[in-house]
Write an enzyme that holds these catalytic residues in place. Structure first.
Site, mmCIF file in Angstrom:
data_model
loop_
_atom_site.group_PDB
_atom_site.id
_atom_site.type_symbol
_atom_site.label_atom_id
_atom_site.label_comp_id
_atom_site.label_asym_id
_atom_site.label_seq_id
_atom_site.Cartn_x
_atom_site.Cartn_y
_atom_site.Cartn_z
ATOM 1 N N LYS A 1 0.817 -1.214 0.000
ATOM 2 C CA LYS A 1 0.000 0.000 0.000
ATOM 3 C C LYS A 1 0.846 1.256 0.000
ATOM 4 O O LYS A 1 0.550 2.219 -0.710
ATOM 5 C CB LYS A 1 -0.902 0.031 1.236
ATOM 6 N N GLU B 1 -3.462 7.988 7.502
ATOM 7 C CA GLU B 1 -4.296 8.803 6.600
ATOM 8 C C GLU B 1 -5.313 9.597 7.400
ATOM 9 O O GLU B 1 -5.736 9.166 8.469
ATOM 10 C CB GLU B 1 -5.083 7.899 5.626
ATOM 11 N N HIS C 1 -15.831 -5.498 5.136
ATOM 12 C CA HIS C 1 -14.924 -5.491 3.986
ATOM 13 C C HIS C 1 -15.211 -6.591 2.982
ATOM 14 O O HIS C 1 -14.408 -6.884 2.102
ATOM 15 C CB HIS C 1 -13.461 -5.520 4.440
ATOM 16 N N ARG D 1 -6.058 -7.505 -11.351
ATOM 17 C CA ARG D 1 -6.719 -8.740 -11.802
ATOM 18 C C ARG D 1 -8.112 -8.373 -12.314
ATOM 19 O O ARG D 1 -8.545 -7.235 -12.184
ATOM 20 C CB ARG D 1 -6.869 -9.701 -10.616
HETATM 21 C C1 MV4 Z 1 -10.469 4.451 4.598
HETATM 22 C C2 MV4 Z 1 -11.712 4.842 5.112
HETATM 23 C C3 MV4 Z 1 -11.830 6.129 5.565
HETATM 24 N N1 MV4 Z 1 -10.786 6.953 5.523
HETATM 25 N N2 MV4 Z 1 -9.470 5.317 4.572
HETATM 26 C C4 MV4 Z 1 -11.327 -0.216 4.171
HETATM 27 C C5 MV4 Z 1 -10.547 -1.278 3.435
HETATM 28 C C6 MV4 Z 1 -9.537 -0.561 2.627
HETATM 29 N N3 MV4 Z 1 -9.552 -1.036 1.263
HETATM 30 C C7 MV4 Z 1 -9.863 0.878 2.712
HETATM 31 N N4 MV4 Z 1 -10.875 1.052 3.723
HETATM 32 C C8 MV4 Z 1 -11.215 2.287 4.176
HETATM 33 N N5 MV4 Z 1 -10.253 3.208 4.147
HETATM 34 C C9 MV4 Z 1 -9.626 6.542 5.039
HETATM 35 N N6 MV4 Z 1 -8.606 7.387 5.007
HETATM 36 C C10 MV4 Z 1 -12.749 3.903 5.130
HETATM 37 C C11 MV4 Z 1 -12.496 2.623 4.675
HETATM 38 C C12 MV4 Z 1 -13.600 1.714 4.733
HETATM 39 C C13 MV4 Z 1 -14.141 1.164 3.579
HETATM 40 C C14 MV4 Z 1 -13.642 1.438 2.319
HETATM 41 C C15 MV4 Z 1 -14.184 0.887 1.208
HETATM 42 C C16 MV4 Z 1 -15.272 0.027 1.327
HETATM 43 C C17 MV4 Z 1 -15.788 -0.276 2.555
HETATM 44 C C18 MV4 Z 1 -15.226 0.286 3.694
HETATM 45 C C19 MV4 Z 1 -15.760 -0.033 4.935
HETATM 46 C C20 MV4 Z 1 -15.194 0.510 6.070
HETATM 47 C C21 MV4 Z 1 -14.108 1.380 5.963
#
Ligand code: MV4
Length: 714
Positions: free
Chosen positions: A126, A210, A245, A302
């Site tokens: 990441k 972040e 997730h 992918r």
């Molecule tokens: C975040 C966020 C809020 N702020 N980053 C969750 C898994 C990862 N792929 C990224 N994720 C998140 N990152 C910041 N700076 C909220 C999430 C997040 C989320 C993102 C996408 C789809 C579902 C989610 C569920 C909870 C939190």
């Protein structure tokens, strides 16, 4: 070299699909359409799997656990070499984002259908990915993703960004090693626990920081690049509806997306792909603020599970594009040739139990029905009725993908299609999916990644008792089913003097009044069913003065000369009075050859699919599912008594087979011994008879609900 006589050899003659389940089937489907030969691979758990049946050839690659089969890179490459496949499609999951595997394919002279090992590698971390994207000018969430991992430094960065902040594992994925920190006071403890989790999950506890975005949407852009340097985006998918997730619903396009934002996100995604010399299909994930600002999250190198919604709105086949690009062809279309048509939604149907924390639900798919596929409805599945959902792999049963002219049309069709999906044998999330899609806020596109958590109470409505008429259907089913089985038995006895051929109303095994007790998940309900009269094959009357309601009297086929399957001619439908939940219902009914029940209840025609699952009856009617446990009434286990099949009561291993084929046995004789969960179970003959067939030998593993042997009368 480039003589005018040279013929360009582009598309592959044969590919190997290094995957299983619905995605393997999906890839085979396109390969077949293109005339490309297919080689499936299968583990010991998948010997009879759908993907193996669909492929031209199949190679066994080892035991059920994925690390011994679908993750065993050398075995897959050897299988490709031995079968003469020129390329390997990795699908998703398993080795699809494993740079070492892509490298090893290349080393063996096999084309990896995907990006270069370097491109995969560069998106694997990441923090490294963020560094690359920052240099390419892609918007990032404000934060820190450098090498300094000291706590004091991290805290200083957090204060610069401003709370709340989010800690994420650099090596992370799937939400593991992630923590929201609301204040400086919480920081130290949150960092420690996130690091601990990351170390356990990824063997790497490096963190990045972040700004925490409240209530973002997850919007991802599908991109495609060829080996000639062309790149396009295929618009966006909104995957905000997730649970821990795990994506639940995905749609294209994203509700509320403006042309400006779409174009800006598309450009950013293409820049991201160019920054790593990408080839093939890829997805750039963004989180999007309520104000429309978008930030790079990660890139998936992918084909994704949810690619079909993009296929529906673009009319393209992304697997075809993957094969063409991997074979060296140019992208089939340029950006200005691409457009969005209508709206598409994907619902992932999982074998899991929403009432038990969404725990995977394993077992045999005793009954499995999907809606018919049309130009609006697509069902991607790797299983058929009778197959099992095992502990070894993802418990996905199917993806239901629906297209509509607009979002409203699409959601309506999605609900209708879910109502036609029937699964018995494992628990599923179908009712949960219906709850989400029906939710007012979801329908109004008022959602973000916190939707499921926020609306949890609405999504698990309190269970309501089964309606009286459904209890009536259950009792009617039992009575009709037993009569039908008895008739079959008599008909197959080939005795012309059997009273079964009589039409004077004499009927063995059919009691005049019967009482049932069912549990519907909320409580116990009693049902009484009384045979009120009998129609005759002339359809002239029903020989009773208990007249049904006037509506029913309007001569329906059910009350006249319809024969039940396997019945003697002239055997007419009976009329019944059912007492359930303080209600009296006049009813008649018929079991169709396909197992469905057609009934007339108080003058209304009903059609239901009724499936027996051990001591439960599952009733599917008009998009609703009712699960009733039969506590009493209806006699002994219908299956075993009447059809002569002996069914394994649970999954286990056959320890010993005492009976032999052709052997005559007496009621109570031991036929075989099954071991399940370290306990031996003796299967005995339920009655006198002859063992006609034995389907298993000592040492065989059996699922629950499968037929072990066939016992015939004498
Ligand atoms: C975040 C966020 C809020 N702020 N980053 C969750 C898994 C990862 N792929 C990224 N994720 C998140 N990152 C910041 N700076 C909220 C999430 C997040 C989320 C993102 C996408 C789809 C579902 C989610 C569920 C909870 C939190």
């Amino acid at each position: 070299m480039n003589s005018v006589f040279s013929v360009a050899k582009l598309m592959f003659d044969k590919i190997l699909i290094a995957n299983r389940g619905e995605i393997a089937c999906r890839i085979i489907h396109t390969a077949k359409r293109l005339g490309v030969g297919t080689v499936a691979v299968y583990s010991e758990a998948d010997v009879n799997a759908r993907h193996v049946n669909l492929a031209d050839e199949a190679v066994a690659i080892g035991p059920a656990p994925a690390r011994d089969s679908y993750l065993a890179a050398e075995k897959l490459i050897r299988a490709a070499e031995r079968s003469g496949a020129e390329a390997i499609h990795p699908g998703y999951g398993f080795l699809s984002e494993n740079a070492g595997f892509a490298e090893a394919c290349g080393g063996a002279g096999i084309t990896f259908i995907g990006p270069s090992p370097r491109a995969i590698e560069s998106m694997g971390s990441k923090s490294a990915a963020k560094t690359i994207m920052q240099q390419a000018g892609i918007p990032l969430v404000p934060g820190y993703h450098g090498d300094n991992q000291e706590e004091a430094f991290f805290l200083g960065e957090a204060e610069k960004i401003g709370f709340p902040v989010m800690l994420k594992a650099s090596a992370g994925g799937g939400g593991r090693g992630m923590r929201v920190v609301n204040s400086a006071a919480e920081f130290s403890e949150a960092l420690r626990s996130a690091k601990r989790e990351a170390l356990g999950a990824f063997n790497d506890d490096r963190m990045l920081l972040e700004k925490y975005l409240e209530q973002p949407r997850h919007i991802e852009i599908q991109i495609f690049c060829d080996q000639q340097g062309n790149a396009v985006h295929l618009f966006e998918r909104d995957c905000s509806i997730q649970r821990r997730h795990q994506k639940v619903l995905e749609e294209a396009s994203a509700p509320g997306m403006t042309d400006e934002t779409r174009s800006a996100m598309g450009d950013a995604a293409i820049s991201a792909a160019r920054a790593i010399d990408y080839t093939g299909a890829g997805t750039v994930e963004f989180i999007v603020n309520s104000d429309g600002a978008f930030y790079f999250m990660e890139m998936n190198t992918r084909l994704q599970v949810e690619h079909p919604v993009t296929e529906f709105i673009t009319g393209l086949d992304l697997v075809e594009w993957q094969l063409r690009v991997a074979a060296g062809e140019r992208l089939p279309a340029s950006q200005d040739q691409l457009a969005i048509n209508g709206h598409a939604l994907e619902a992932r149907i999982y074998a899991e139990d929403p009432d038990n924390g969404f725990l995977p639900s394993t077992g045999s798919l005793r009954h499995l029905r999907f809606p018919a596929e049309t130009s609006n409805v697509r069902v991607d599945t790797g299983v058929r009725e009778g197959d099992s959902i095992s502990v070894h792999y993802d418990p996905l049963i199917a993806k239901l993908i629906v297209w509509g002219n607009d979002r409203g049309d699409c959601l309506r069709r999605a609900l209708e299609s879910l109502g036609r999906t029937q699964v018995v044998g494992v628990m599923t999330n179908i009712d949960f999916l219906v709850s989400v899609i029906s939710h007012e806020a979801y329908r109004a596109a008022d959602f973000d990644t916190g939707f499921i958590e926020r609306h949890n109470v609405d999504l698990f409505p309190e269970k309501t008792p089964a309606p009286s008429d459904v209890l009536g259907l259950a009792a009617l089913y039992h009575v009709l089913r037993r009569a039908s089985l008895a008739a079959q038995k008599a008909a197959s006895s080939a005795d012309p003097t059997s009273p079964w051929w009589a039409t004077d109303g004499w009927r063995p095994n059919l009691v005049e009044e019967e009482r049932f007790s069912f549990h519907d998940g909320t409580g116990e309900s009693k049902v009484c069913i009384i045979r009120a009269g009998r129609g005759n094959h002339a359809g002239a009357g029903r020989g009773t003065d208990l007249s049904p309601s006037p509506a029913e009297n309007n001569s329906t086929p059910l009350l006249s000369s319809h024969n039940m399957p396997g019945q003697a001619p002239g055997y007419a439908a009976d009329a019944y009075i059912i007492r359930a939940g303080g209600q009296l219902i006049y009813a008649s009914g018929r079991l169709e050859a396909d197992g469905s029940l057609t009934a007339i209840m108080d003058g209304t025609q009903r059609r239901a699919d009724v499936v027996e699952d051990h001591d439960h009856l599952v009733i599917f009617e008009a998009g609703n599912t009712f699960r009733l446990k039969r506590l009493s009434g209806g006699g002994d286990s219908i299956d075993e008594e009447a059809t002569g099949n002996l069914i394994s009561p649970m999954p286990g291993t056959i320890i010993e087979v005492m009976a032999g084929e052709g052997q005559q046995v007496r009621k109570g004789d031991t036929l075989l011994v099954l071991e399940a969960m370290k306990i031996e179970h003796t299967i005995v003959a339920p009655r006198d008879g002859t063992v006609q067939a034995i389907h298993y030998r000592a040492g065989d593993m059996v699922e629950d609900g499968v037929e072990l042997l066939v016992l015939t009368d004498k």
